[in-house]
Write a protein that holds these residues in place. Structure first.
Motif, PDB file in Angstrom:
ATOM      1  N   UNK A   1       0.821  -1.205   0.000  1.00  0.00           N
ATOM      2  CA  UNK A   1       0.000   0.000   0.000  1.00  0.00           C
ATOM      3  C   UNK A   1       0.860   1.263   0.000  1.00  0.00           C
ATOM      4  N   UNK A   2       2.148   1.084   0.323  1.00  0.00           N
ATOM      5  CA  UNK A   2       3.087   2.214   0.340  1.00  0.00           C
ATOM      6  C   UNK A   2       4.173   2.031  -0.726  1.00  0.00           C
ATOM      7  N   UNK A   3       3.825   1.249  -1.745  1.00  0.00           N
ATOM      8  CA  UNK A   3       4.701   1.017  -2.906  1.00  0.00           C
ATOM      9  C   UNK A   3       6.018   0.350  -2.540  1.00  0.00           C
ATOM     10  N   UNK A   4       5.976  -0.505  -1.514  1.00  0.00           N
ATOM     11  CA  UNK A   4       7.143  -1.268  -1.107  1.00  0.00           C
ATOM     12  C   UNK A   4       6.879  -2.760  -1.292  1.00  0.00           C
ATOM     13  N   UNK A   5       7.929  -3.496  -1.615  1.00  0.00           N
ATOM     14  CA  UNK A   5       7.820  -4.943  -1.828  1.00  0.00           C
ATOM     15  C   UNK A   5       8.341  -5.669  -0.594  1.00  0.00           C
ATOM     16  N   UNK A   6       7.525  -6.572  -0.059  1.00  0.00           N
ATOM     17  CA  UNK A   6       7.939  -7.374   1.092  1.00  0.00           C
ATOM     18  C   UNK A   6       8.510  -8.696   0.620  1.00  0.00           C
ATOM     19  N   UNK A   7       9.539  -9.168   1.318  1.00  0.00           N
ATOM     20  CA  UNK A   7      10.132 -10.473   1.016  1.00  0.00           C
ATOM     21  C   UNK A   7      10.197 -11.281   2.307  1.00  0.00           C
ATOM     22  N   UNK A   8       9.600 -12.459   2.319  1.00  0.00           N
ATOM     23  CA  UNK A   8       9.631 -13.288   3.515  1.00  0.00           C
ATOM     24  C   UNK A   8      10.918 -14.106   3.569  1.00  0.00           C
ATOM     25  N   UNK A   9      11.578 -14.074   4.729  1.00  0.00           N
ATOM     26  CA  UNK A   9      12.787 -14.857   4.958  1.00  0.00           C
ATOM     27  C   UNK A   9      12.635 -15.576   6.291  1.00  0.00           C
ATOM     28  N   UNK A  10      12.696 -16.908   6.278  1.00  0.00           N
ATOM     29  CA  UNK A  10      12.592 -17.705   7.495  1.00  0.00           C
ATOM     30  C   UNK A  10      13.970 -18.233   7.857  1.00  0.00           C
ATOM     31  N   UNK A  11      14.387 -18.014   9.101  1.00  0.00           N
ATOM     32  CA  UNK A  11      15.712 -18.421   9.549  1.00  0.00           C
ATOM     33  C   UNK A  11      15.610 -19.321  10.779  1.00  0.00           C
ATOM     34  N   UNK A  12      16.631 -20.132  10.981  1.00  0.00           N
ATOM     35  CA  UNK A  12      16.792 -20.878  12.222  1.00  0.00           C
ATOM     36  C   UNK A  12      18.147 -20.507  12.814  1.00  0.00           C
ATOM     37  N   UNK A  13      18.396 -20.996  14.010  1.00  0.00           N
ATOM     38  CA  UNK A  13      19.670 -20.728  14.678  1.00  0.00           C
ATOM     39  C   UNK A  13      20.849 -21.120  13.790  1.00  0.00           C
ATOM     40  N   UNK A  14      20.734 -22.275  13.134  1.00  0.00           N
ATOM     41  CA  UNK A  14      21.832 -22.748  12.309  1.00  0.00           C
ATOM     42  C   UNK A  14      22.156 -21.830  11.147  1.00  0.00           C
ATOM     43  N   UNK A  15      21.173 -21.095  10.653  1.00  0.00           N
ATOM     44  CA  UNK A  15      21.400 -20.203   9.518  1.00  0.00           C
ATOM     45  C   UNK A  15      22.300 -19.028   9.879  1.00  0.00           C
ATOM     46  N   UNK A  16      22.378 -18.699  11.156  1.00  0.00           N
ATOM     47  CA  UNK A  16      23.238 -17.591  11.578  1.00  0.00           C
ATOM     48  C   UNK A  16      24.473 -18.077  12.328  1.00  0.00           C
ATOM     49  N   UNK A  17      24.582 -19.382  12.565  1.00  0.00           N
ATOM     50  CA  UNK A  17      25.727 -19.920  13.288  1.00  0.00           C
ATOM     51  C   UNK A  17      26.664 -20.727  12.392  1.00  0.00           C
TER      52      UNK A  17
ATOM     53  N   UNK B   1      25.835 -21.525   5.666  1.00  0.00           N
ATOM     54  CA  UNK B   1      24.453 -21.059   5.640  1.00  0.00           C
ATOM     55  C   UNK B   1      24.370 -19.571   5.979  1.00  0.00           C
ATOM     56  N   UNK B   2      25.252 -19.120   6.864  1.00  0.00           N
ATOM     57  CA  UNK B   2      25.330 -17.698   7.196  1.00  0.00           C
ATOM     58  C   UNK B   2      25.631 -16.872   5.950  1.00  0.00           C
ATOM     59  N   UNK B   3      26.611 -17.315   5.169  1.00  0.00           N
ATOM     60  CA  UNK B   3      26.982 -16.582   3.961  1.00  0.00           C
ATOM     61  C   UNK B   3      25.846 -16.587   2.944  1.00  0.00           C
ATOM     62  N   UNK B   4      25.145 -17.711   2.836  1.00  0.00           N
ATOM     63  CA  UNK B   4      23.997 -17.768   1.925  1.00  0.00           C
ATOM     64  C   UNK B   4      22.920 -16.778   2.344  1.00  0.00           C
ATOM     65  N   UNK B   5      22.617 -16.756   3.655  1.00  0.00           N
ATOM     66  CA  UNK B   5      21.584 -15.844   4.150  1.00  0.00           C
ATOM     67  C   UNK B   5      22.020 -14.391   3.970  1.00  0.00           C
ATOM     68  N   UNK B   6      23.272 -14.110   4.257  1.00  0.00           N
ATOM     69  CA  UNK B   6      23.806 -12.741   4.097  1.00  0.00           C
ATOM     70  C   UNK B   6      23.709 -12.298   2.640  1.00  0.00           C
TER      71      UNK B   6
ATOM     72  N   UNK C   1      21.615 -13.450   0.373  1.00  0.00           N
ATOM     73  CA  UNK C   1      20.205 -13.264   0.019  1.00  0.00           C
ATOM     74  C   UNK C   1      19.697 -11.911   0.498  1.00  0.00           C
ATOM     75  N   UNK C   2      20.016 -11.548   1.733  1.00  0.00           N
ATOM     76  CA  UNK C   2      19.584 -10.243   2.253  1.00  0.00           C
ATOM     77  C   UNK C   2      20.177  -9.109   1.432  1.00  0.00           C
ATOM     78  N   UNK C   3      21.457  -9.215   1.092  1.00  0.00           N
ATOM     79  CA  UNK C   3      22.105  -8.168   0.300  1.00  0.00           C
ATOM     80  C   UNK C   3      21.426  -8.005  -1.049  1.00  0.00           C
ATOM     81  N   UNK C   4      21.063  -9.124  -1.672  1.00  0.00           N
ATOM     82  CA  UNK C   4      20.418  -9.064  -2.989  1.00  0.00           C
ATOM     83  C   UNK C   4      19.021  -8.462  -2.880  1.00  0.00           C
ATOM     84  N   UNK C   5      18.256  -8.877  -1.878  1.00  0.00           N
ATOM     85  CA  UNK C   5      16.911  -8.323  -1.686  1.00  0.00           C
ATOM     86  C   UNK C   5      16.972  -6.806  -1.485  1.00  0.00           C
ATOM     87  N   UNK C   6      17.894  -6.360  -0.659  1.00  0.00           N
ATOM     88  CA  UNK C   6      18.024  -4.929  -0.387  1.00  0.00           C
ATOM     89  C   UNK C   6      18.450  -4.185  -1.647  1.00  0.00           C
ATOM     90  N   UNK C   7      19.380  -4.766  -2.385  1.00  0.00           N
ATOM     91  CA  UNK C   7      19.836  -4.119  -3.618  1.00  0.00           C
ATOM     92  C   UNK C   7      18.709  -3.988  -4.627  1.00  0.00           C
TER      93      UNK C   7
END
Length: 419
Positions: free
Chosen positions: A111-127, A131-136, A138-144
């Motif tokens: 409604x405010x001309x922004x696109x939402x992207x769902x990202x589901x993470x677990x503890x292992x994805x940040x530890x 998997x950390x590098x993959x998640x990082x 993905x976030x960088x690409x979404x933001x870009x």
């Protein structure tokens, strides 16, 4: 970029609108009516927060959301009883609630001309490093691409052994993963107090925490205290994670509409100062906290280009050694002198690195069978030894030359993105 005293020598700028990249954590009690009992979304409140996010993006900021609420929304839809849920009930509620939560965020931002992207993470994805590098990435690409990542713990599959259990610490990990300038924890309390304000009429609000000391930790309550069960201890834990990675943090009340605008508008909050930028903190971590698993040797042209702030492409690499995997720290060694000039997180396993070294990045897919990163080591993942570089530059025998077919000495400019 938020100023820090360490980086600028001046007082920090403690405003949400001063941040270039912001992670906003939203709790279930703020997003869902009556907590988990009814499962009704607070649509007006979400709309006001979406207004705040849109305002930040119009000012050039990048926003990531860490949102609770899936289980609370799902148990309302499934009409589950009050009280603690069994693991399988909570996971079923999360499965249903994730759909509702994603739809709510998608509609509010659209409604405010922004696109939402769902990202589901677990503890292992940040530890776990890979998997950390993959998640990082993905976030960088979404933001870009201009999307607003909306992150939640993957409660539908996570068990007690592999989950955070609270989104405060998850939000802090996301903030460090994304090299955010600021983490905002929206809560049902407007900051840290010297004692639980509901129990002690003399409790004083603390507006700024310059360093997290044992005294500050004690104010959050012991792990088993009633005060900490509401989440203040996890918020201090989150602050410790965030500020050590160069991310400032604020605890603010989310009860009112437009809670982010309220922080800049004079509402009470507690701000935790960071004493470095995210980039500096990350490079310090790479340089001093990780044991290298191998090395990459680079030519003189690559050395010169690294000194200009470029990322290392495979074309500038003349040899690799060790038993490293993607995401491991490796030494970066100058061929001309045999001297280590820095350390970085390598983007390829050894078996792939040895096959693509000296080759153009356009050939990577043909050589290894998939599209990998163009860089052997991205500049954001590289910590250089300035003294070693200066010594090489001053050496009479050091005559930088470009590698054949390497583009610009095996390196290329990268976008100025923090992740």
């Amino acid at each position: 970029m938020i100023d820090t005293a360490a980086a600028t020598g001046s007082a920090p700028v403690r405003r949400v609108s001063a941040a270039r990249r912001v992670v906003v954590k939203v709790g279930s009690a703020l997003l869902v009516e009556n907590g988990a009992a009814s499962g009704r979304l607070k649509a007006d409140w979400l709309a006001s927060l979406a207004d705040d996010i849109a305002a930040l993006t119009r000012q050039g900021a990048e926003v990531i959301v860490v949102s609770s609420g899936a289980i609370a929304l799902g148990r309302g839809v499934l009409k589950l009883p009050r009280g603690p849920l069994k693991l399988e009930q909570a996971q079923a509620a999360a499965s249903v609630g994730q759909i509702a939560l994603a739809r709510a965020w998608s509609e509010a931002l659209a409604a405010r001309s922004l696109v939402a992207a769902q990202v589901l993470l677990t503890l292992g994805d940040t530890e776990e490093r890979r998997r950390y590098l993959n998640a990082r990435s993905t976030l960088a690409t979404l933001i870009r691409l201009g999307a607003v990542p909306v992150i939640n713990e993957n409660d539908a599959v996570a068990t007690s052994e592999i989950r955070y259990g609270d989104n405060d610490r998850l939000a802090a990990r996301v903030a460090t993963m994304a090299s955010a300038d600021l983490l905002v924890l929206l809560s049902d309390i407007d900051g840290l107090y010297t004692a639980p304000p509901a129990l002690d009429a003399n409790a004083r609000h603390i507006p700024v925490v310059e360093r997290i000391t044992p005294e500050i930790e004690a104010m959050a309550g012991a792990a088993a205290s009633e005060f900490s069960r509401g989440g203040m201890k996890t918020k201090i834990d989150a602050a410790r994670i965030a500020v050590s990675a160069g991310t400032a943090m604020v605890i603010a009340s989310g009860k009112a509409l437009n809670p982010l605008a309220a922080v800049d508008g004079g509402a009470r909050f507690t701000w935790f100062d960071a004493h470095a930028t995210p980039t500096l903190a990350r490079k310090t971590w790479i340089a001093g906290s990780l044991d290298p698993h191998g090395s990459v040797m680079i030519d003189d042209g690559a050395v010169a280009a690294l000194a200009r702030g470029r990322s290392l492409l495979p074309a500038g690499v003349v040899a690799v050694a060790g038993a490293f995997s993607r995401g491991d720290a490796v030494r970066v060694v100058a061929k001309s002198s045999g001297r280590e000039i820095g350390r970085g997180l390598v983007a390829y396993d050894y078996d792939h690195a040895v096959r693509i070294m000296g080759r153009n990045s356009r050939e990577i897919e043909e050589i290894i069978g998939f599209v990998g990163r163009a860089e052997m080591i991205h500049r954001d993942d590289l910590a250089l030894d300035e003294v070693a570089l200066a010594a090489l530059a001053a050496a009479p025998s050091h005559t930088p030359q470009a590698s054949p077919g390497s583009g610009e000495a095996g390196l290329r400019p990268q976008e100025s993105q923090p992740c």
